[in-house]
Design an enzyme around this catalytic site. Structure first.
Site, PDB file in Angstrom:
ATOM      1  N   CYS A 114      46.552  42.843  45.547  1.00 16.13           N
ATOM      2  CA  CYS A 114      45.162  43.239  45.254  1.00 16.13           C
ATOM      3  C   CYS A 114      44.528  43.961  46.437  1.00 16.13           C
ATOM      4  O   CYS A 114      43.689  44.819  46.262  1.00 16.13           O
ATOM      5  CB  CYS A 114      44.347  42.035  44.826  1.00 16.13           C
ATOM      6  SG  CYS A 114      44.599  40.591  45.850  1.00 16.13           S
TER       7      CYS A 114
ATOM      8  N   GLY B 136      46.714  32.430  29.348  1.00 13.33           N
ATOM      9  CA  GLY B 136      45.340  32.541  29.833  1.00 13.33           C
ATOM     10  C   GLY B 136      44.320  32.401  28.730  1.00 13.33           C
ATOM     11  O   GLY B 136      43.295  31.722  28.882  1.00 13.33           O
TER      12      GLY B 136
ATOM     13  N   GLY C 264      50.653  27.602  30.653  1.00 14.23           N
ATOM     14  CA  GLY C 264      50.209  28.113  29.353  1.00 14.23           C
ATOM     15  C   GLY C 264      49.630  29.505  29.452  1.00 14.23           C
ATOM     16  O   GLY C 264      49.613  30.114  30.528  1.00 14.23           O
TER      17      GLY C 264
ATOM     18  N   LYS D 274      46.070  26.169  36.279  1.00 15.44           N
ATOM     19  CA  LYS D 274      46.704  26.940  35.202  1.00 15.44           C
ATOM     20  C   LYS D 274      47.276  28.193  35.868  1.00 15.44           C
ATOM     21  O   LYS D 274      46.561  29.145  36.159  1.00 15.44           O
ATOM     22  CB  LYS D 274      45.669  27.321  34.136  1.00 15.44           C
ATOM     23  CG  LYS D 274      46.241  27.638  32.762  1.00 15.44           C
ATOM     24  CD  LYS D 274      47.267  28.738  32.695  1.00 15.44           C
ATOM     25  CE  LYS D 274      46.688  30.140  32.719  1.00 15.44           C
ATOM     26  NZ  LYS D 274      47.780  31.195  32.679  1.00 15.44           N
TER      27      LYS D 274
ATOM     28  N   GLY E 200      43.996  28.769  29.859  1.00 19.87           N
ATOM     29  CA  GLY E 200      43.080  29.257  30.898  1.00 19.87           C
ATOM     30  C   GLY E 200      41.637  29.187  30.428  1.00 19.87           C
ATOM     31  O   GLY E 200      40.754  28.698  31.144  1.00 19.87           O
TER      32      GLY E 200
ATOM     33  N   GLU F 204      42.481  50.350  39.674  1.00 19.95           N
ATOM     34  CA  GLU F 204      43.564  49.588  40.291  1.00 19.95           C
ATOM     35  C   GLU F 204      44.832  49.801  39.466  1.00 19.95           C
ATOM     36  O   GLU F 204      44.877  49.473  38.287  1.00 19.95           O
ATOM     37  CB  GLU F 204      43.195  48.104  40.327  1.00 19.95           C
ATOM     38  CG  GLU F 204      44.240  47.264  41.026  1.00 19.95           C
ATOM     39  CD  GLU F 204      43.795  45.811  41.217  1.00 19.95           C
ATOM     40  OE1 GLU F 204      43.380  45.185  40.233  1.00 19.95           O
ATOM     41  OE2 GLU F 204      43.867  45.331  42.364  1.00 19.95           O
TER      42      GLU F 204
ATOM     43  N   GLU G 246      38.358  36.032  42.903  1.00 20.01           N
ATOM     44  CA  GLU G 246      39.096  36.992  43.742  1.00 20.01           C
ATOM     45  C   GLU G 246      39.659  38.028  42.798  1.00 20.01           C
ATOM     46  O   GLU G 246      40.601  37.738  42.061  1.00 20.01           O
ATOM     47  CB  GLU G 246      40.246  36.289  44.477  1.00 20.01           C
ATOM     48  CG  GLU G 246      39.829  35.242  45.475  1.00 20.01           C
ATOM     49  CD  GLU G 246      39.151  35.837  46.703  1.00 20.01           C
ATOM     50  OE1 GLU G 246      39.341  37.043  46.974  1.00 20.01           O
ATOM     51  OE2 GLU G 246      38.442  35.089  47.375  1.00 20.01           O
TER      52      GLU G 246
HETATM   53  P1  NAP Z   1      44.824  38.396  34.389  1.00 17.73           P
HETATM   54  O1  NAP Z   1      44.973  38.454  32.926  1.00 17.73           O
HETATM   55  O2  NAP Z   1      43.467  38.508  34.974  1.00 17.73           O
HETATM   56  O3  NAP Z   1      45.554  37.056  34.892  1.00 17.73           O
HETATM   57  C1  NAP Z   1      45.142  36.171  35.897  1.00 17.73           C
HETATM   58  C2  NAP Z   1      45.165  34.737  35.412  1.00 17.73           C
HETATM   59  O4  NAP Z   1      44.111  34.524  34.455  1.00 17.73           O
HETATM   60  C3  NAP Z   1      46.442  34.335  34.682  1.00 17.73           C
HETATM   61  O5  NAP Z   1      46.718  32.982  34.941  1.00 17.73           O
HETATM   62  C4  NAP Z   1      46.051  34.559  33.247  1.00 17.73           C
HETATM   63  O6  NAP Z   1      46.881  33.931  32.322  1.00 17.73           O
HETATM   64  C5  NAP Z   1      44.649  34.018  33.244  1.00 17.73           C
HETATM   65  N1  NAP Z   1      43.815  34.459  32.127  1.00 17.73           N
HETATM   66  C6  NAP Z   1      43.974  35.575  31.356  1.00 17.73           C
HETATM   67  N2  NAP Z   1      43.003  35.638  30.437  1.00 17.73           N
HETATM   68  C7  NAP Z   1      42.208  34.547  30.609  1.00 17.73           C
HETATM   69  C8  NAP Z   1      41.032  34.057  29.979  1.00 17.73           C
HETATM   70  N3  NAP Z   1      40.461  34.719  28.961  1.00 17.73           N
HETATM   71  N4  NAP Z   1      40.480  32.910  30.426  1.00 17.73           N
HETATM   72  C9  NAP Z   1      41.023  32.254  31.456  1.00 17.73           C
HETATM   73  N5  NAP Z   1      42.144  32.652  32.091  1.00 17.73           N
HETATM   74  C10 NAP Z   1      42.716  33.798  31.686  1.00 17.73           C
HETATM   75  O7  NAP Z   1      45.711  39.533  35.045  1.00 17.73           O
HETATM   76  P2  NAP Z   1      47.049  40.161  34.418  1.00 17.73           P
HETATM   77  O8  NAP Z   1      46.902  40.408  32.946  1.00 17.73           O
HETATM   78  O9  NAP Z   1      48.172  39.317  34.802  1.00 17.73           O
HETATM   79  O10 NAP Z   1      47.095  41.548  35.198  1.00 17.73           O
HETATM   80  C11 NAP Z   1      46.340  42.656  34.730  1.00 17.73           C
HETATM   81  C12 NAP Z   1      45.761  43.443  35.883  1.00 17.73           C
HETATM   82  O11 NAP Z   1      44.970  42.588  36.703  1.00 17.73           O
HETATM   83  C13 NAP Z   1      46.763  44.029  36.865  1.00 17.73           C
HETATM   84  O12 NAP Z   1      47.257  45.249  36.455  1.00 17.73           O
HETATM   85  C14 NAP Z   1      45.955  44.139  38.119  1.00 17.73           C
HETATM   86  O13 NAP Z   1      45.198  45.312  38.104  1.00 17.73           O
HETATM   87  C15 NAP Z   1      45.023  42.965  38.042  1.00 17.73           C
HETATM   88  N6  NAP Z   1      45.486  41.814  38.862  1.00 17.73           N
HETATM   89  C16 NAP Z   1      44.849  41.547  40.015  1.00 17.73           C
HETATM   90  C17 NAP Z   1      45.265  40.477  40.786  1.00 17.73           C
HETATM   91  C18 NAP Z   1      44.591  40.126  42.073  1.00 17.73           C
HETATM   92  O14 NAP Z   1      45.177  39.445  42.900  1.00 17.73           O
HETATM   93  N7  NAP Z   1      43.360  40.521  42.292  1.00 17.73           N
HETATM   94  C19 NAP Z   1      46.339  39.689  40.398  1.00 17.73           C
HETATM   95  C20 NAP Z   1      46.977  39.970  39.186  1.00 17.73           C
HETATM   96  C21 NAP Z   1      46.525  41.031  38.440  1.00 17.73           C
HETATM   97  P3  NAP Z   1      48.129  34.783  31.754  1.00 17.73           P
HETATM   98  O15 NAP Z   1      49.130  34.754  32.829  1.00 17.73           O
HETATM   99  O16 NAP Z   1      48.567  34.046  30.530  1.00 17.73           O
HETATM  100  O17 NAP Z   1      47.612  36.169  31.451  1.00 17.73           O
END
Ligand code: NAP
Ligand code: MG
Length: 462
Positions: free
Chosen positions: A279, A203, A201, A170, A207, A369, A245
Site C-alpha cells: 500500500c 469479507g 471466511g 478475520k 468480515g 492504486e 489503513e
Molecule cells: P479488500 O476487499 O478491501 O480486503 C481487505 C479485507 O477486508 C479482507 O479481509 C476482505 O475479505 C475484507 N472485506 C472485504 N469486504 C468486506 C466487507 N464488506 N466488510 C468487511 N470486511 C470486508 O481488498 P481486496 O479485494 O483484497 O483488494 C482490492 C484492492 O484493495 C487492491 O487492488 C488494492 O488496491 C487494495 N488493497 C490495499 C491494501 C492495503 O494494504 N492498503 C491491501 C490489500 C488491498 P476478503 O479477503 O474475503 O475479500
C-alpha cells in the site's frame, strides 16, 4: 499444505458453524493447496463472545505479564520463521527470500517492539490534581488483507494485546493459512484462552458480521478504500472506534541535487518487492525535466533486471485488474519502457515489471492504486510543481524524497500531505507510526502511536 478445518475460538480449534469452505490457491501455479472453513455470523458470534469473556481478566493482567506473553509470542514466531515464510510463499506467491526477510522477519521485529512497549508504556500519569489512566478499549475486530498477511495481523494483534484488549481476527480469504499458523503461535505462547480468536471466511460474510457486531468495541481494518469507507460508516453509525489503513499512490520525489542512479534504483526495487502489492509503494516517480531521459533509461534497466525474480500477483482477479491498468496507461498515451500487459508465463498470475514514461499527473495510472509492479515516471519543471503533483491524489500514505543533503529533502517532505516519508532511502523503523493522511486512512499503526489506538482515557480528580 497443512490447514485446520475449524476456527480458533476460546483457546481451541472448534468446528465451524457452517459447511462451506474456501479453496486456497498457490498463485505461482494456480493449484489448490488447502481448504479452510468459510465462517458465518454464528462463528463470529462465538468468537466475539469468547473475546468478551476473556476481556476483564486480560485487561486486569499487569502490563509486565502481558509483555512477557507477547515476548513468548515473538519467540514462537522466531522458532517457526521458516514455516511462516514457506506458508506465505505458498499462498501469496512472494519469492521465498522475500518471505523470509520481510513476511517472516518484520512481524518478529514488531512483536518484539510491543513486548517492550507493553512493559514500558505509561498507562497512568498525573496531571495536576488528576490521575489519568489509559485503559483498554475492549474487544477488537481486526480485518486484514493478504498483501503482508502476517505483518498486518501482528501490527494489530500485538498492540491490542499490549493495551489489554482482546481480539477477533478475520484474515483475507486469499491468505488464511498464515493466520492459522499465527493462531497456533498464540496458543504455544501461552496467551490465555479467548484473548485471541480467529474466524476465517469471506469479507462480505464474516468480515461484515464482525464489523457490525454490537459486541465489538473497535474495528481495525486494513485494505481497500472502498471497503474502508463502508466499515467507517458502519462503525460511525454505532459510535464505535475505528482505525483504517487504506490505499496509497505514493510519490518518490527525486530533487535535482540527488544521486539519480541510487534514487531510481531504490525506487524501482521499492515497487517491485512483493510484486507491487504494497500500500505504501512509491508508484509515482517524480523527476526534474533536466534529468528525465536519464531517469527513464535507468528505471527501464532496473525493471528489466528484475525480470524473473518477481513473484506472481495474489489471484486471478488482481492479475486481470493490474493488466487492465497497464492497457489503460497505453490507451491514455503513456509510453511503455519496460514490461507490458502480456502475461509473461503460461501458468501463474505473473505480470512483468512495468515502467511507464511520459505519464501526466491526471492519467488514471497516476491517480488510482494499481497494486501491481507498475511505476509511472512523471516530469516536473520546478519544486512547486513537484509538490503539486506529489500532493495531487486522494491518497497520502507514504513517499520518498531524495536530495544532496537531508535538510533539503526534509524541507520538501514537510510540505507533503502524507503520513510517512523516507529521506534519502531511510531504513524501516518498526517504532515509527504508519498511517495515512487524506483517504489513506484514519489512525496509526506501529510503535507507541499504534498502541494508543487501543486505549481510552479515564481521569480521576483528587
Ligand atoms: P479488500 O476487499 O478491501 O480486503 C481487505 C479485507 O477486508 C479482507 O479481509 C476482505 O475479505 C475484507 N472485506 C472485504 N469486504 C468486506 C466487507 N464488506 N466488510 C468487511 N470486511 C470486508 O481488498 P481486496 O479485494 O483484497 O483488494 C482490492 C484492492 O484493495 C487492491 O487492488 C488494492 O488496491 C487494495 N488493497 C490495499 C491494501 C492495503 O494494504 N492498503 C491491501 C490489500 C488491498 P476478503 O479477503 O474475503 O475479500
Ligand atoms: Mg475483496
Amino acid at each position: 499444505m497443512k490447514a485446520h478445518d475449524g476456527m480458533y475460538i476460546g483457546g481451541e480449534w472448534r468446528a465451524a458453524a457452517g459447511t462451506d469452505t474456501i479453496a486456497v490457491v498457490d498463485p505461482a501455479d494456480e493449484q489448490v493447496i488447502a481448504h479452510v472453513p468459510a465462517g458465518i455470523a454464528e462463528d463470529v458470534d462465538a468468537a466475539v463472545f469468547a473475546a468478551h469473556e476473556a476481556f476483564p481478566a486480560w485487561a486486569a493482567t499487569p502490563p509486565a505479564e502481558r509483555a512477557s506473553r507477547i515476548a513468548a509470542l515473538r519467540d514462537v514466531l522466531v522458532a517457526r520463521k521458516d514455516e511462516i515464510a514457506e506458508t506465505v510463499t505458498a499462498e501469496l506467491g512472494a519469492p521465498l527470500q522475500f518471505s523470509q526477510m520481510v513476511h517472516a522477519g518484520v512481524p518478529i521485529l514488531v512483536a518484539g517492539s510491543y513486548a517492550e512497549l507493553a512493559a514500558s508504556y505509561a498507562f497512568e500519569e498525573k496531571v495536576g490534581n488528576s490521575t489519568v489512566y489509559a485503559e483498554p478499549v475492549g474487544v477488537v475486530g481486526a480485518i486484514t488483507p493478504w498483501n503482508y498477511p502476517l505483518h498486518q495481523i501482528v501490527a494489530k494483534v500485538a498492540p491490542a494485546l499490549a493495551a489489554g484488549c482482546t481480539v477477533v481476527l478475520k484474515p483475507a480469504e486469499d491468505t488464511p493459512l498464515t493466520a492459522q499458523l499465527f493462531a497456533e503461535a498464540v496458543y504455544e505462547a501461552g496467551i490465555p484462552a479467548g484473548v485471541f480468536n480467529l474466524v476465517t471466511g469471506l469479507g462480505t460474510v464474516a468480515g461484515q458480521a464482525l464489523a457490525a457486531h454490537p459486541g465489538v468495541d473497535l474495528v481495525s481494518f486494513t485494505g481497500s478504500t472502498a471497503v474502508g469507507k463502508q466499515i467507517g460508516a458502519t462503525a460511525g453509525a454505532a459510535v464505535k472506534r475505528v482505525a483504517l489503513e487504506l490505499g496509497g499512490k505514493s510519490a518518490n520525489v527525486i530533487l535535482p541535487s540527488a544521486d539519480l542512479a541510487k534514487a531510481v534504483g531504490v525506487g524501482i526495487a521499492n515497487v517491485m518487492g512483493n510484486s507491487g502489492q504494497t500500500c505504501s509503494a512509491w508508484t509515482r516517480m517524480l523527476v526534474h525535466t533536466s534529468q528525465y531521459d536519464e531517469a527513464v533509461t535507468l528505471a527501464a534497466e532496473a525493471a528489466a533486471k528484475y525480470g524473473d525474480r518477481i513473484g506472481p500477483l495474489v489471484n486471478a482477479k488482481q492479475h486481470a485488474r493490474v493488466r487492465g491498468y497497464i492497457e489503460k496507461g497505453v490507451a491514455e498515451g503513456a509510453r511503455l519502457v519496460a514490461g507490458g500487459p502480456e502475461a509473461p508465463r503460461e501458468r501463474g498470475y505473473f505480470v512483468s515489471p512495468t515502467v511507464f514514461a511520459d505519464v501526466t499527473p491526471e492519467m488514471t495510472i497516476a491517480q488510482e492504486e494499481i497494486f501491481g509492479p507498475v511505476v509511472s515516471i512523471i516530469r516536473y519543471e520546478d519544486e512547486d510543481e513537484a509538490l503539486r503533483i506529489a500532493n495531487g491524489t486522494v491518497y497520502g500514505l507514504a513517499g520518498a524524497v531524495w536530495a544532496a543533503d537531508d535538510a533539503e529533502a526534509v524541507a520538501f517532505a514537510r510540505r507533503m500531505d502524507t503520513g510517512q516519508v523516507d529521506i534519502n532511502g531511510g531504513r524501516f523503523n518498526p517504532l515509527a507510526p504508519f498511517g495515512g493522511y487524506k483517504q489513506s486512512g484514519v489512525g496509526r499503526e506501529l510503535g507507541a502511536h499504534g498502541l494508543s489506538e487501543y486505549l481510552q482515557t479515564k481521569s480521576l480528580q483528587f
